[in-house]
Scaffold this motif. Structure first.
Motif, PDB file in Angstrom:
ATOM      1  N   GLY A 203       2.457  15.930   3.796  1.00  0.00           N
ATOM      2  CA  GLY A 203       1.514  14.851   3.725  1.00  0.00           C
ATOM      3  C   GLY A 203       1.100  14.419   2.313  1.00  0.00           C
ATOM      4  O   GLY A 203       0.416  13.624   1.825  1.00  0.00           O
ATOM      5  N   ASP A 204       1.455  15.650   1.488  1.00  0.00           N
ATOM      6  CA  ASP A 204       1.088  15.562  -0.184  1.00  0.00           C
ATOM      7  C   ASP A 204       1.723  14.344  -0.812  1.00  0.00           C
ATOM      8  O   ASP A 204       1.237  13.342  -1.604  1.00  0.00           O
ATOM      9  CB  ASP A 204       1.449  16.720  -0.745  1.00  0.00           C
TER      10      ASP A 204
ATOM     11  N   GLU B 178       1.271   9.158  -3.550  1.00  0.00           N
ATOM     12  CA  GLU B 178       1.672   7.858  -3.702  1.00  0.00           C
ATOM     13  C   GLU B 178       0.459   6.867  -3.875  1.00  0.00           C
ATOM     14  O   GLU B 178       0.285   5.958  -4.459  1.00  0.00           O
ATOM     15  CB  GLU B 178       2.461   7.322  -2.613  1.00  0.00           C
ATOM     16  N   ASP B 179      -0.528   7.147  -2.738  1.00  0.00           N
ATOM     17  CA  ASP B 179      -1.695   6.351  -2.545  1.00  0.00           C
ATOM     18  C   ASP B 179      -2.542   6.649  -4.135  1.00  0.00           C
ATOM     19  O   ASP B 179      -2.897   5.466  -4.475  1.00  0.00           O
ATOM     20  CB  ASP B 179      -2.588   6.809  -1.597  1.00  0.00           C
ATOM     21  N   GLN B 180      -2.508   7.640  -4.535  1.00  0.00           N
ATOM     22  CA  GLN B 180      -3.334   7.977  -5.841  1.00  0.00           C
ATOM     23  C   GLN B 180      -2.743   7.217  -6.920  1.00  0.00           C
ATOM     24  O   GLN B 180      -3.361   6.429  -7.759  1.00  0.00           O
ATOM     25  CB  GLN B 180      -3.332   9.542  -6.088  1.00  0.00           C
ATOM     26  N   LEU B 181      -1.390   7.165  -6.946  1.00  0.00           N
ATOM     27  CA  LEU B 181      -0.763   6.607  -8.184  1.00  0.00           C
ATOM     28  C   LEU B 181      -0.801   5.026  -7.950  1.00  0.00           C
ATOM     29  O   LEU B 181      -0.764   4.570  -9.093  1.00  0.00           O
ATOM     30  CB  LEU B 181       0.690   7.005  -8.210  1.00  0.00           C
ATOM     31  N   MET B 182      -0.915   4.720  -6.718  1.00  0.00           N
ATOM     32  CA  MET B 182      -1.148   2.962  -6.522  1.00  0.00           C
ATOM     33  C   MET B 182      -2.403   2.532  -7.094  1.00  0.00           C
ATOM     34  O   MET B 182      -2.609   1.658  -7.779  1.00  0.00           O
ATOM     35  CB  MET B 182      -0.664   2.630  -5.263  1.00  0.00           C
ATOM     36  N   GLU B 183      -3.520   3.434  -6.880  1.00  0.00           N
ATOM     37  CA  GLU B 183      -4.844   3.203  -6.931  1.00  0.00           C
ATOM     38  C   GLU B 183      -4.769   3.035  -8.589  1.00  0.00           C
ATOM     39  O   GLU B 183      -5.404   2.599  -9.273  1.00  0.00           O
ATOM     40  CB  GLU B 183      -5.878   4.212  -6.500  1.00  0.00           C
ATOM     41  N   LEU B 184      -4.028   4.192  -9.187  1.00  0.00           N
ATOM     42  CA  LEU B 184      -4.250   4.226 -10.656  1.00  0.00           C
ATOM     43  C   LEU B 184      -3.485   3.302 -11.445  1.00  0.00           C
ATOM     44  O   LEU B 184      -3.890   2.663 -12.352  1.00  0.00           O
ATOM     45  CB  LEU B 184      -3.500   5.623 -11.056  1.00  0.00           C
TER      46      LEU B 184
ATOM     47  N   LEU C 297      10.072  15.071  -2.252  1.00  0.00           N
ATOM     48  CA  LEU C 297       9.309  14.008  -1.729  1.00  0.00           C
ATOM     49  C   LEU C 297       8.216  13.416  -2.910  1.00  0.00           C
ATOM     50  O   LEU C 297       8.051  12.239  -2.722  1.00  0.00           O
ATOM     51  CB  LEU C 297       8.715  14.603  -0.379  1.00  0.00           C
ATOM     52  N   MET C 298       7.762  14.498  -3.681  1.00  0.00           N
ATOM     53  CA  MET C 298       6.952  14.025  -4.741  1.00  0.00           C
ATOM     54  C   MET C 298       7.563  13.025  -5.775  1.00  0.00           C
ATOM     55  O   MET C 298       7.069  12.026  -6.029  1.00  0.00           O
ATOM     56  CB  MET C 298       6.495  14.953  -5.490  1.00  0.00           C
ATOM     57  N   HIS C 299       8.837  13.251  -6.012  1.00  0.00           N
ATOM     58  CA  HIS C 299       9.499  12.199  -6.715  1.00  0.00           C
ATOM     59  C   HIS C 299       9.907  10.933  -6.194  1.00  0.00           C
ATOM     60  O   HIS C 299       9.369   9.863  -6.646  1.00  0.00           O
ATOM     61  CB  HIS C 299      10.923  12.631  -7.117  1.00  0.00           C
ATOM     62  N   LYS C 300      10.052  11.064  -4.939  1.00  0.00           N
ATOM     63  CA  LYS C 300      10.139   9.685  -4.231  1.00  0.00           C
ATOM     64  C   LYS C 300       8.943   8.626  -4.004  1.00  0.00           C
ATOM     65  O   LYS C 300       8.985   7.524  -4.182  1.00  0.00           O
ATOM     66  CB  LYS C 300      10.955   9.884  -2.857  1.00  0.00           C
ATOM     67  N   ALA C 301       7.929   9.529  -3.583  1.00  0.00           N
ATOM     68  CA  ALA C 301       6.466   8.813  -3.892  1.00  0.00           C
ATOM     69  C   ALA C 301       6.165   8.268  -5.160  1.00  0.00           C
ATOM     70  O   ALA C 301       5.737   7.003  -5.242  1.00  0.00           O
ATOM     71  CB  ALA C 301       5.443   9.983  -3.367  1.00  0.00           C
ATOM     72  N   ARG C 302       6.544   8.984  -6.213  1.00  0.00           N
ATOM     73  CA  ARG C 302       6.163   8.479  -7.694  1.00  0.00           C
ATOM     74  C   ARG C 302       7.118   7.158  -7.982  1.00  0.00           C
ATOM     75  O   ARG C 302       6.624   6.298  -8.518  1.00  0.00           O
ATOM     76  CB  ARG C 302       6.552   9.615  -8.561  1.00  0.00           C
TER      77      ARG C 302
END
Lengths: 409, 305
Positions: free
Chosen positions: A224-225, A230-236, A367-372
């Motif tokens: 879930g990280d 992804e949510d944090q980066l979109m808010e940013l 997964l973190m890269h894909k979220a980014r």
């Protein structure tokens, strides 16, 4: 000149043409950051002057073996400024020797530091800075808001946890006065994800216009990280665009050049610069990068490529200098549709590999890269739409800066 | 599958075997491994010690199709005869395939003895014990020795004896890489009943990569394949043994050769090219490969960034 500005991430000084030589002057630090990859920090392994001098002499005696146009002398710890007396002596010696030898690096060198900033305002450090200001690059690490910073960057020692935010933030104005374009390096581990947006904005608010931020390469991620990230980066992204921060500030999470498939032939180069650089520790051992020294490794023996007495064993450098992306990557990375910008650390690859090899790429950040990438796509789509609605998109495209392809490590 | 029958089995390759204490593989382990070899369609090579094997071993060995690699004088049925020293070259029989382990300096000093051997054998495999330590300054003497051995090969061809010398004639006949391929295509059963990448890995105390019960699982197996060896896959010294044990010893990576191994292989490649020129002059229309002259002596030079 265009008045449509999107701040570009600063290129490293002489990126691509400078040799990086790193002195691990101490393995001690005032802090015990929870995400620190240095698992073997200690107070005993401090570099002696004799070892430092031998390393400098080794390099300068072999000018033809170090033909790079420029040199960056890096000082790393632990906390390098704990050894300011030694560093001052090293830098004086380097300057004197470059002049005495009429070396091609004379006047094409930098002294580079990444510091926790705690003793930045001390008399000795300030004297050193003022003496060498035009040849210095100094980055102070501050992770963002107090709660984000103090979550990880705590003082060493027993007793109740004590964060270091106040001890660092007080030195930021002095640092920015001396290095107005100074950037900070922010590290994100699992527990930090909820604080990304507030932290980046906080740093902008402190006057730091360049935030180099990355997720740790180690396998620390929980289920879930990636979604939280992804949510944090979109808010940013929303905050940066809506607040107009993109004109004066950069955040390395957002780049136009990430998230594309990579050509197997034309884009087969290694990401990491290990082997192109040279690190030396207190024992006088040489490493392809500091990440291969014992204090950086959890589960592998140090990868030593020589020492100041016997020199560099060129055979041990061959794997680093012939390493390419495809040979070390699993098939899923080779076939990945969003491969560009997905980084790796050769030292972490080595540490996490099933055998003692640098040729097995760790995919812990997949997964973190894909979220980014998803958030990054959102950022640019939103920003370009905004520019379009303001009638500035065409102008931006016309004056767009060249892609930054430098190594990030 | 290479089966090292005893800890003292003679080396037939670059690695030394200094073990003197006999430790024979158990009959049970051997039986299991041979059953596995047959089930997996593996060919089997036995590395013999320098003493006669008990009858139950002989019986088991003869139950499978195989090749014998044995020290000279141990058995009349050796497919490859291992010469511990050139002093015993007289014991080699006419038409044998022979393996000898010597240093570059020994080779340079023993051209006469090696030539004499070449006149009698079908094939001579020379395994250099120090190819990995070669430096450019040492190579002219080695090249000269190879040229002198090439002269013997040429003379033998002229009299209809098509002798093979791995250092010279393999490159003339191969069409692609033909390396040891330990870890990729071969695996070694050691006297402890477990599998290793090759005998050298066993003798150095490496971890096994399986056993006949559990099967074989080589970690990072792809790194033993040519496709994952950046220097070797761009190289055309096709005869090179591409020794993964030497690779690891020198560069810490099984897929990356050290400079010495590359320099040595290219000195041999270049000697093969010169031999081809001389053969062309002596016997035009021969079937040997054309070999291009290179402008490098170490393929690292063209691969490295």
């Amino acid at each position: 000149m265009s008045d449509t500005k999107i701040k570009k991430q600063e290129e490293p000084w002489q990126g691509g043409v400078a040799k990086n030589i790193t002195f691990i002057v101490t393995k001690d630090c005032q802090l015990a950051c929870k995400y620190c990859y240095l698992v073997g920090k200690n107070e005993k392994e401090r570099m002696s002057w004799e070892t430092a001098k031998a390393a400098i002499d080794y390099v300068l005696d072999r000018e033809e073996e170090f033909p790079q146009e420029s040199v960056v002398w890096d000082f790393i710890g632990g906390e390098p400024f704990l050894e300011i007396d030694l560093i001052d002596r090293i830098c004086d010696y380097i300057k004197t020797e470059l002049y005495r030898r009429d070396h091609h690096w004379f006047d094409s060198y930098r002294f580079s530091f990444s510091t926790n900033g705690i003793n930045y305002d001390s008399e000795k450090v300030q004297r050193f800075i003022n003496k060498n200001l035009s040849h210095l690059s100094i980055g102070i690490t501050i992770d963002g808001t107090r709660r984000k910073h103090d979550l990880n960057r705590i003082w060493k020692g027993s007793g109740p946890e004590r964060g270091s935010y106040d001890d660092v933030v007080r030195n930021i104005p002095l640092w920015l006065e001396q290095f107005p374009g100074g950037g900070t390096k922010v590290t994100i581990s699992s527990a930090d994800i909820p604080y990304i947006k507030e932290s980046v904005l906080h740093l902008y608010g402190l006057g730091i216009h360049e935030v180099n931020i990355n997720v740790v390469f180690e396998d620390v991620w929980k289920e879930g990280d990636d979604r939280l990230f992804e949510d944090q980066l979109m808010e940013l992204a929303d905050a940066i665009i809506d607040g107009g921060w993109y004109e004066s500030c950069s955040c390395s999470f957002f780049s136009e050049n990430i998230g594309k498939p990579l050509d197997p032939e034309l884009e087969n180069q290694n990401w990491c610069g290990a082997g192109m650089m040279l690190a030396v520790d207190a024992a006088g051992n040489f490493y392809p990068c500091t990440r291969f020294a014992a204090y950086s490794l959890r589960s592998k023996k140090p990868l030593i490529i020589g020492n100041v007495r016997d020199g560099i064993d060129q055979d041990k450098l061959r794997p680093f200098l012939t390493l390419d992306r495809l040979t070390q990557s699993p098939q899923k990375c080779i076939d990945c549709e969003v491969a560009s910008g997905c980084a790796w650390c050769q030292g972490e690859n080595y540490d996490a590999a099933d055998t003692d090899t640098i040729y097995q790429r760790s995919t812990a950040i997949c997964l973190m890269h894909k979220a980014r990438v998803r958030a990054n796509n959102y950022y640019w789509n939103k920003l370009f739409r905004k520019l379009e609605l303001e009638g500035k998109k065409e102008e931006y495209e016309k004056n767009k800066p060249e892609a930054n392809a430098s190594l990030t490590c | 599958m290479i089966v090292q029958l005893c800890d003292t089995s003679a080396s037939f390759c670059h690695y030394p075997n200094t073990r003197a204490e006999r430790k024979l593989i158990s009959v049970e382990a051997l039986r299991k491994a041979l059953r596995m070899a047959m089930c997996e369609n593996m060919t089997v090579q036995f590395l013999y010690p320098d003493y006669a094997l008990p009858s139950e071993y002989v019986e088991l060995i003869e139950s499978v199709d195989h090749a014998k690699v044995a020290p000279v004088g141990v058995t009349d049925e050796a497919d490859i005869v291992v010469l511990p020293s050139l002093d015993r070259a007289d014991e080699v029989k006419e038409g044998d395939t022979v393996c000898v382990r010597i240093s570059r300096a020994e080779l340079c000093d023993s051209v006469e003895a090696l030539s004499a051997l070449l006149r009698r054998v079908t094939r001579l495999n020379v395994s250099l014990t120090d190819s990995h330590t070669a430096v450019p300054e040492e190579l002219p003497a080695y090249a000269d020795a190879l040229d002198r051995l090439g002269e013997t090969v040429k003379e033998e061809y002229a009299r209809g004896h098509f002798v093979q010398l791995n250092l010279l004639t393999d490159r003339l006949m191969l069409k692609q890489m033909n390396n040891c391929n330990a870890g990729a295509e071969t695996v070694t059963l050691a006297p402890d009943g477990k599998f290793y990448i090759c005998p050298a890995f066993y003798l150095e105390g490496d971890s096994p990569v399986g056993d006949p019960d559990a099967g074989i699982e080589v970690p990072n197996a792809q790194l033993y394949a040519l496709s994952h060896a950046p220097i070797c896959r761009s190289c055309d010294a096709w005869h090179c043994r591409r020794c993964v044990w030497l690779n690891r010893k020198r560069t810490l990576e099984v897929n990356t050769p050290g400079r010495g191994q590359c320099l040595t292989a290219h000195a041999e490649r270049e000697a093969s090219r010169r031999l081809k020129e001389r053969m062309d002059a002596a016997a035009p229309g021969n079937m040997f490969n054309e070999i291009e002259k290179l402008d490098y002596t170490d393929p690292f030079e063209k691969v490295s960034r």
